[in-house]
Write an enzyme that holds these catalytic residues in place. Structure first.
Site, PDB file in Angstrom:
ATOM      1  N   ARG A 388       0.906  -1.971  -0.138  1.00  0.00           N
ATOM      2  CA  ARG A 388       0.022  -0.015  -0.219  1.00  0.00           C
ATOM      3  C   ARG A 388       0.900   1.265  -0.067  1.00  0.00           C
ATOM      4  O   ARG A 388       1.377   1.412   0.768  1.00  0.00           O
ATOM      5  CB  ARG A 388      -0.657  -0.337   1.276  1.00  0.00           C
ATOM      6  CG  ARG A 388      -1.758  -0.786   1.510  1.00  0.00           C
ATOM      7  CD  ARG A 388      -3.024  -1.044   2.512  1.00  0.00           C
ATOM      8  NE  ARG A 388      -3.774  -2.146   3.115  1.00  0.00           N
ATOM      9  CZ  ARG A 388      -4.537  -2.582   2.175  1.00  0.00           C
ATOM     10  NH1 ARG A 388      -4.740  -1.756   2.008  1.00  0.00           N
ATOM     11  NH2 ARG A 388      -4.742  -3.918   2.455  1.00  0.00           N
ATOM     12  N   ARG A 418      -6.546  -5.347  -0.351  1.00  0.00           N
ATOM     13  CA  ARG A 418      -7.488  -5.026  -0.129  1.00  0.00           C
ATOM     14  C   ARG A 418      -7.550  -3.672  -0.300  1.00  0.00           C
ATOM     15  O   ARG A 418      -7.865  -2.165   1.014  1.00  0.00           O
ATOM     16  CB  ARG A 418      -8.147  -5.981   0.559  1.00  0.00           C
ATOM     17  CG  ARG A 418      -9.728  -5.092   1.030  1.00  0.00           C
ATOM     18  CD  ARG A 418     -10.693  -6.744   1.864  1.00  0.00           C
ATOM     19  NE  ARG A 418     -10.032  -7.859   1.547  1.00  0.00           N
ATOM     20  CZ  ARG A 418      -9.995  -8.706   2.191  1.00  0.00           C
ATOM     21  NH1 ARG A 418      -9.787  -8.701   3.402  1.00  0.00           N
ATOM     22  NH2 ARG A 418     -10.064  -9.800   2.264  1.00  0.00           N
ATOM     23  N   HIS A 448       3.305  -9.669   0.662  1.00  0.00           N
ATOM     24  CA  HIS A 448       2.592  -8.869   2.292  1.00  0.00           C
ATOM     25  C   HIS A 448       4.108  -8.711   2.877  1.00  0.00           C
ATOM     26  O   HIS A 448       4.311  -7.727   3.897  1.00  0.00           O
ATOM     27  CB  HIS A 448       2.107  -9.436   3.054  1.00  0.00           C
ATOM     28  CG  HIS A 448       1.195  -8.433   4.139  1.00  0.00           C
ATOM     29  ND1 HIS A 448       1.254  -8.698   5.426  1.00  0.00           N
ATOM     30  CD2 HIS A 448       0.853  -7.847   3.920  1.00  0.00           C
ATOM     31  CE1 HIS A 448       1.291  -7.712   5.954  1.00  0.00           C
ATOM     32  NE2 HIS A 448       0.050  -7.206   4.939  1.00  0.00           N
ATOM     33  N   ARG A 577      -3.430  -6.681  19.125  1.00  0.00           N
ATOM     34  CA  ARG A 577      -4.143  -5.110  19.183  1.00  0.00           C
ATOM     35  C   ARG A 577      -5.665  -5.813  18.538  1.00  0.00           C
ATOM     36  O   ARG A 577      -7.199  -4.689  19.501  1.00  0.00           O
ATOM     37  CB  ARG A 577      -3.713  -4.684  17.921  1.00  0.00           C
ATOM     38  CG  ARG A 577      -4.762  -3.471  17.946  1.00  0.00           C
ATOM     39  CD  ARG A 577      -4.392  -2.253  16.251  1.00  0.00           C
ATOM     40  NE  ARG A 577      -5.031  -2.433  15.149  1.00  0.00           N
ATOM     41  CZ  ARG A 577      -4.807  -3.416  13.969  1.00  0.00           C
ATOM     42  NH1 ARG A 577      -3.641  -2.972  13.580  1.00  0.00           N
ATOM     43  NH2 ARG A 577      -5.406  -3.955  13.010  1.00  0.00           N
ATOM     44  N   HIS A 605       0.242  -1.529  14.748  1.00  0.00           N
ATOM     45  CA  HIS A 605       0.601  -1.891  14.091  1.00  0.00           C
ATOM     46  C   HIS A 605       2.019  -3.657  14.408  1.00  0.00           C
ATOM     47  O   HIS A 605       1.791  -3.812  13.385  1.00  0.00           O
ATOM     48  CB  HIS A 605       0.721  -1.429  12.514  1.00  0.00           C
ATOM     49  CG  HIS A 605       0.369  -2.584  11.282  1.00  0.00           C
ATOM     50  ND1 HIS A 605       1.399  -1.813  10.340  1.00  0.00           N
ATOM     51  CD2 HIS A 605      -0.985  -2.646  11.019  1.00  0.00           C
ATOM     52  CE1 HIS A 605       0.924  -2.586   9.470  1.00  0.00           C
ATOM     53  NE2 HIS A 605      -0.411  -3.145   9.604  1.00  0.00           N
TER      54      HIS A 605
END
Length: 698
Positions: A388, A418, A448, A577, A605
């Site tokens: 991303r 996505r 990823h 999380r 994250h």
């Protein structure tokens, strides 16, 4: 949560369904924690509004992907149960019950807490009945000038059946009385609001009552909708919104061109199967039932809203209000001392591995390294993964500059990130036009991993420099997400990174990696091996300890390994999380496992895994969560902190401080619910994010 704690747990059967939390319900519990931040009096008011908006956006995606997937399984008779033992129907029923609770709580917080508090700060959402004559005239002019030319009302009759309303668009169902221009009776019409129009509109100062007066687009259309139906009487006008299945169904075994296949599927996303109807609560029941039946929805799929049907659109408000005291204070991220005055990033990295802890520390050193590589005559090759990132990002510009300067530049872009698919397709085309070699990863496996490799000629040899991270190469997320990145020229690690890049392009069988752990090939086995090693230490009379921080924990095999470790006496702290399908604190099963979730200003994250190993500890950072998709269906990396001092810093700042947090930590109970940690009488208040921000800011 709905699953009761077993009274006599069969401790030896670690596949017992009651030992597992349902994945979807766990994700809803995370959204419950997000919504609770809007009640947090310690947060600035406009930031509390943001949490309501974030929760709304999260629920949108939850319905678009997770609920839609369950409904597809029901439709096609796929009834296989997960580790928690719940059927598809049981999941959908419980999801509906919890989701209705969450939606009702969102509107309660908005209407009863936030809007009154905003009014105390001279920030008003003016309702139609509150407009004076000047404001009404201004709204009418705005409607005629900005909306009327682009609105397309559709009267419903046999020639005009219900229109194909796009996913998550703002619409109005309008009740009518009278005959149309052709003498026919028309009872209902649909008006779709323009997607390009702002949902929050500020009134000019000269007609405002207060410092900040706003009207909602829905109010503007509602007040003037009669202008769209001349000669007929408007009996009612009610906003509604459909949520549709938005998962892309790309047959990767049949696809000969992945880019074209993904591009072809994007057009279907806006008109997938309908999974949810949100509609104004005051809408008459017969109209609600009419809309529900148009798309074959059940009663549980209808959500009655006491406010805007898309709360995420209120996220515009903080940007429109210039009141710094109502927002989180601005901060300047720090920079590691070694590179504060460095003019040569390669030289700084050669002195030893460098840790960057975002957002507390700046992402700029990574950009500086890439920019320097783009113009350095000794750099011959740059390889990069992008999952991303914005097309206008500094990362992309530096890669294009490097290509223009004659470097061999290869970028592996994951098209199937996505909701960023369209942007990634444009990015791929943009880079290709600039001469960058672009590959799209592996069919069947999302790429990823977050990695960059620079190869530089130094004297008679080639030297490799790498950046490995837990988060994306995106300038916005590096200011909003907590992530770790490492800059290194360690020969063993950079050799592994080179091998992974070669694998992405050549599709060759994986080589044995020296230091880096890679999914889908070795991550699962290595994690279980590391957990089992702690078990062995306990069996031999030594202490066993592990700490892991991640976004989600769902993979059943890893959960069973953790249960076995707990039974053996290994002390386990998990900082998860979001989704956590493991149940802590079950006697005889997970009594030695503690789970906490941190929800605060920044989105947690970071993925960090620490294994004590009887004093010879190992610590890894990773792009992967402990989920089935990450471990078996993605290309992911877990990379070690080999420098002892660096590992100690990560342990302290990335794990231990989060275990001390008693301000924004939620402690998971064995029934799957969460309790907010509290400050005991003899304790000092600890907020991990605030502490790290204070310690590392510039």
């Amino acid at each position: 949560m709905n699953i009761a704690h077993p009274t006599r747990p069969p401790a030896r059967n670690l596949n017992y369904p009651k030992y597992y939390v349902n994945r979807e319900l766990s994700l809803l519990e995370f959204n419950r924690r997000v919504i609770q931040q809007a009640r947090n009096e310690k947060f600035p008011l406009l930031e509390r509004l943001r949490f309501v908006c974030i929760a709304s956006s999260n629920l949108d995606e939850f319905f678009e992907i997770r609920v839609a997937g369950l409904q597809q399984r029901r439709k096609y008779g796929q009834f296989r149960r997960g580790p928690d033992g719940m059927t598809v129907e049981e999941q959908l029923a419980e999801i509906a019950r919890v989701s209705h609770e969450l939606v009702d709580e969102q509107y309660e917080i908005l209407n009863e807490i936030l809007i009154p508090r905003l009014r105390e700060q001279e920030i008003y959402f003016l309702k139609r009945g509150e407009w004076n004559a000047a404001q009404t005239a201004w709204v009418e002019k705005y409607f005629r000038d900005e909306l009327l030319p682009i609105l397309n009302p559709i009267g419903l009759d046999p020639a005009h059946p219900f229109p194909p309303v796009t996913n998550k668009s703002l619409n109005f169902i309008v009740g009518l009385d009278g005959k149309d221009a052709f003498g026919r009776n028309v009872e209902l019409a649909v008006v779709q609001a323009p997607r390009s129009s702002p949902r929050v509109i500020q009134l000019p100062p000269e007609i405002a009552y207060h410092e900040y007066d706003f009207v909602l687009l829905s109010s503007v259309i509602h007040a003037n909708v009669a202008e769209l139906f001349a000669g007929m009487d408007v009996k009612g006008c009610h906003q509604f919104r459909f949520t549709r299945d938005s998962d892309l169904l790309v047959d990767e075994e049949e696809a000969t061109d992945l880019l074209l296949a993904v591009e072809g599927e994007l057009s279907t996303r806006r008109f997938g199967d309908t999974v949810r109807l949100e509609i104004a609560k005051e809408c008459p029941s017969d109209v609600v039932n009419y809309l529900r039946d148009q798309f074959d929805l059940a009663d549980q799929d209808v959500y009655l809203c006491t406010g805007p049907v898309n709360l995420m659109r209120l996220n515009q408000l903080p940007d429109l209000v210039d009141k710094s005291e109502l927002k989180f204070p601005a901060f300047s991220p720090g920079v590691p001392k070694r590179i504060q005055a460095a003019t040569d990033m390669f030289e700084a990295i050669r002195e030893g591995d460098l840790l960057l802890h975002h957002p507390y520390q700046s992402f700029i050193p990574v950009l500086d390294l890439l920019r320097q590589a783009a113009i350095d005559p000794n750099v011959i090759s740059i390889r990069q993964t992008l999952y991303r990132t914005g097309q206008d990002s500094a990362v992309v510009k530096a890669l294009i500059d490097a290509s223009n300067n004659g470097k061999e530049v290869m970028v592996a872009i994951e098209l199937r990130a996505r909701f960023d698919e369209a942007e990634n397709i444009e990015l791929a085309q943009h880079l290709t036009e600039a001469g960058v070699q672009v590959v799209f990863g592996l069919v069947g496996y999302k790429t990823h991993a977050k990695m960059m490799l620079i190869i530089r000629r130094e004297g008679k040899h080639l030297k490799r420099y790498a950046h490995l991270g837990t988060g994306n190469y995106h300038p916005r997320t590096t200011r909003q997400y907590t992530d770790c990145g490492m800059l290194t020229c360690d020969p063993a690690i950079t050799e592994d990174v080179l091998m992974v890049f070669k694998q992405l392009t050549s599709k060759a069988h994986p080589s044995a990696l020296q230091q880096v752990i890679q999914s889908p090939f070795s991550l699962y086995d290595r994690l279980v091996e590391l957990i089992n090693r702690e078990i062995q230490h306990v069996k031999e009379g030594r202490a066993g300890r592990l700490i892991a921080k991640m976004n989600s924990l769902e993979e059943p095999g890893v959960i069973r390994a953790l249960y076995r470790a707990s039974q053996a006496g290994v002390e386990i702290d998990l900082i998860v999380r979001g989704i956590c399908c493991l149940r802590p604190g079950i006697p005889g099963v997970s009594a030695n496992i503690r789970v906490r979730s941190i929800v605060g200003r920044f989105l947690e994250h970071t993925r960090i895994f620490y294994f004590q190993n009887d004093g010879d500890s190992q610590l890894f950072m990773s792009s992967a969560d402990w989920m089935t998709r990450n471990i078996f269906n993605r290309v992911e990396l877990a990379f070690p902190a080999r420098d002892a001092k660096l590992a100690q810093t990560i342990l302290r700042d990335g794990l231990e401080i989060y275990l001390k947090d008693n301000s924004q930590a939620w402690e998971m109970q064995s029934d799957g619910s969460y309790t907010l940690a509290t400050v005991q009488d003899d304790e000092a208040r600890v907020n991990a994010q605030e502490t790290l921000l204070r310690l590392m800011r510039r």
